[in-house]
Design a protein around this motif. Sequence first.
Motif, short mmCIF file in Angstrom:
data_model
loop_
_atom_site.label_atom_id
_atom_site.label_comp_id
_atom_site.label_asym_id
_atom_site.label_seq_id
_atom_site.Cartn_x
_atom_site.Cartn_y
_atom_site.Cartn_z
N ALA A 66 0.73 -1.23 0.15
CA ALA A 66 -0.17 0.00 -0.11
C ALA A 66 0.77 1.26 0.10
N LYS A 67 2.00 1.27 0.63
CA LYS A 67 3.23 2.22 0.54
C LYS A 67 3.52 2.67 -0.63
N THR A 68 3.85 1.60 -1.39
CA THR A 68 4.48 1.59 -2.73
C THR A 68 3.57 1.67 -4.15
N ASN A 69 2.32 1.20 -3.91
CA ASN A 69 1.75 1.14 -5.13
C ASN A 69 0.32 1.98 -4.92
N SER A 70 -0.26 2.10 -5.91
CA SER A 70 -1.61 3.07 -5.81
C SER A 70 -2.80 1.81 -6.08
N TYR A 71 -3.54 1.90 -4.89
CA TYR A 71 -4.73 1.06 -5.15
C TYR A 71 -6.14 1.91 -4.74
N ASP A 72 -7.13 1.20 -5.64
CA ASP A 72 -8.40 1.99 -5.33
C ASP A 72 -9.23 1.50 -4.23
N LEU A 73 -8.99 0.37 -3.76
CA LEU A 73 -9.74 -0.41 -2.65
C LEU A 73 -8.91 -1.59 -2.08
N ILE A 74 -9.19 -1.80 -0.81
CA ILE A 74 -8.34 -2.89 -0.11
C ILE A 74 -9.34 -3.77 0.44
N LEU A 75 -9.45 -5.17 0.06
CA LEU A 75 -10.13 -6.11 0.60
C LEU A 75 -9.26 -6.90 1.74
N MET A 76 -9.76 -6.78 2.85
CA MET A 76 -8.54 -6.97 4.05
C MET A 76 -9.16 -8.22 5.00
N ASP A 77 -8.61 -9.40 4.97
CA ASP A 77 -9.02 -10.49 5.82
C ASP A 77 -8.57 -9.88 7.26
N LEU A 78 -9.01 -10.61 8.22
CA LEU A 78 -8.70 -10.19 9.54
C LEU A 78 -8.05 -11.18 10.16
N ASN A 79 -7.83 -12.48 9.98
CA ASN A 79 -6.93 -13.35 10.77
C ASN A 79 -6.27 -14.02 9.83
N MET A 80 -4.91 -13.34 9.90
CA MET A 80 -3.84 -14.03 9.20
C MET A 80 -2.44 -14.05 9.87
N PRO A 81 -1.43 -14.76 9.66
CA PRO A 81 -0.22 -14.93 10.33
C PRO A 81 0.69 -13.61 10.26
N ASN A 82 1.59 -13.33 11.07
CA ASN A 82 2.44 -12.15 11.05
C ASN A 82 1.77 -10.99 11.56
N MET A 83 0.82 -10.75 10.76
CA MET A 83 -0.02 -9.59 11.44
C MET A 83 -1.26 -9.47 10.54
N GLY A 84 -2.51 -9.61 11.50
CA GLY A 84 -3.83 -9.63 11.21
C GLY A 84 -4.34 -8.04 10.46
N GLY A 85 -5.54 -8.34 10.03
CA GLY A 85 -6.24 -7.41 9.22
C GLY A 85 -6.54 -5.76 10.08
N MET A 86 -6.80 -6.10 11.30
CA MET A 86 -7.25 -4.88 12.19
C MET A 86 -6.00 -4.30 12.59
N GLU A 87 -4.75 -4.71 12.81
CA GLU A 87 -3.52 -4.02 13.17
C GLU A 87 -3.02 -3.36 11.74
N ALA A 88 -3.05 -4.04 10.74
CA ALA A 88 -2.56 -3.75 9.34
C ALA A 88 -3.29 -2.32 8.88
N THR A 89 -4.68 -2.26 9.17
CA THR A 89 -5.62 -1.39 8.55
C THR A 89 -5.27 -0.07 9.22
N LYS A 90 -5.07 -0.31 10.60
CA LYS A 90 -4.82 0.97 11.34
C LYS A 90 -3.50 1.46 10.90
N ILE A 91 -2.43 1.02 10.79
CA ILE A 91 -1.26 1.49 10.31
C ILE A 91 -1.28 2.08 8.66
N ILE A 92 -2.08 1.36 7.92
CA ILE A 92 -2.25 1.97 6.60
C ILE A 92 -3.23 3.29 6.73
N ARG A 93 -3.96 3.39 7.69
CA ARG A 93 -4.46 4.62 7.74
C ARG A 93 -3.77 5.93 8.24
N GLU A 94 -2.55 5.43 8.76
CA GLU A 94 -1.42 6.65 9.06
C GLU A 94 -1.00 7.17 7.95
N PHE A 95 -1.03 6.41 6.82
CA PHE A 95 -0.37 7.26 5.73
C PHE A 95 -1.36 7.24 4.44
#
Length: 330
Positions: A244-273
């Motif tokens: 998301a930092k290096t590419n331009s997307y129009d929409l993100i489909l975000m699963d919640l339960n994933m290894p390494n980092m789940g969707g909840m935490e990832a979404t909050k970080i993406i919202r920062e930028f």
Amino acid sequence: YLLNLINDVLQVTKMESYEISLDEAPYNIKNLADDIKNSFEYQADKNGNTLHLNFDKNIPNSLIGDQVRLSQIFINLISNANKFTKNGNIWLNFINPVIIDNRVKITFEIKDDGRGIPIDKQELIFDKFSQADSKDHTTGTGLGLNIVKKLVNLHGGDIQIKSSPGEGSNFYFTISFEIDASNKESNITNNKTKDCIPLLNEEEYTILVVEDNKINQIVTQNVLKTKGFRSQIADDGLIAIEMAKTNSYDLILMDLNMPNMGGMEATKIIREFDPNIPIIALTASDTQDTVQAILNPSSGFSDFLRKPYKNQEFFSKIESNLNGTISKAS
């Protein structure tokens, strides 16, 4: 086998622990029947079976109801028929419509000419963990028909069986549906076009699919491709952030339960930028806590979809969120 067992136990537990209500949404039942037949043809062919679909032309195509749970009934019954039929035939029949006012009663049959079921086992097979033959426990969970019975009952029907050893089986039931009077055209012709908020050119949009399950990745990308959307895959939340930092997307489909980092935490970080990109949460959870967490403004999600989703709802959510931003269609 263990995965199937766990999934089936969770399904039965969910149905018994609290009342499940059916969704009420318009859908095309002819398309549903065609999709089920097409999805099982490969599996049937592996057992040397031929799958036949008989759809009464007098059945209104557009109905209101829960197509996901109706599909689950057919999927379980056809899977059973194919498992116990070799080099034979399986019939999926939608027949004998009775239309009164704005409702239609439809009789459904899933028939096969396989090994059949002994009469003394026919009542027991709908019980939990029960199968006609103890050897079948190596290939099934003994919960499929129990789930089918509960789902048919949920629709207001009662499933029956006619069978004799060596002469095949016929599972049949009748369900009443509300006719979708607002969609007269699809009640006359088989209209495969889904009703969505229109975009001028879906090919201009690129969607990031954040999902760790390989099969879900393939299915989601193929579904998006049917509408012309471009898409890319991120296997977990950490990868999604970098993409998301290096590419331009129009929409993100975000699963919640994933290894390494789940969707909840990832979404909050993406919202920062990127505070503006639509992010739709994908969740298999029905719990109120999960839904409330997604809907909390601090979560960063724009919307959410429950798995398994219906294609019509899937595209409607995507297109409404794309239109809610600075749309390329405007």
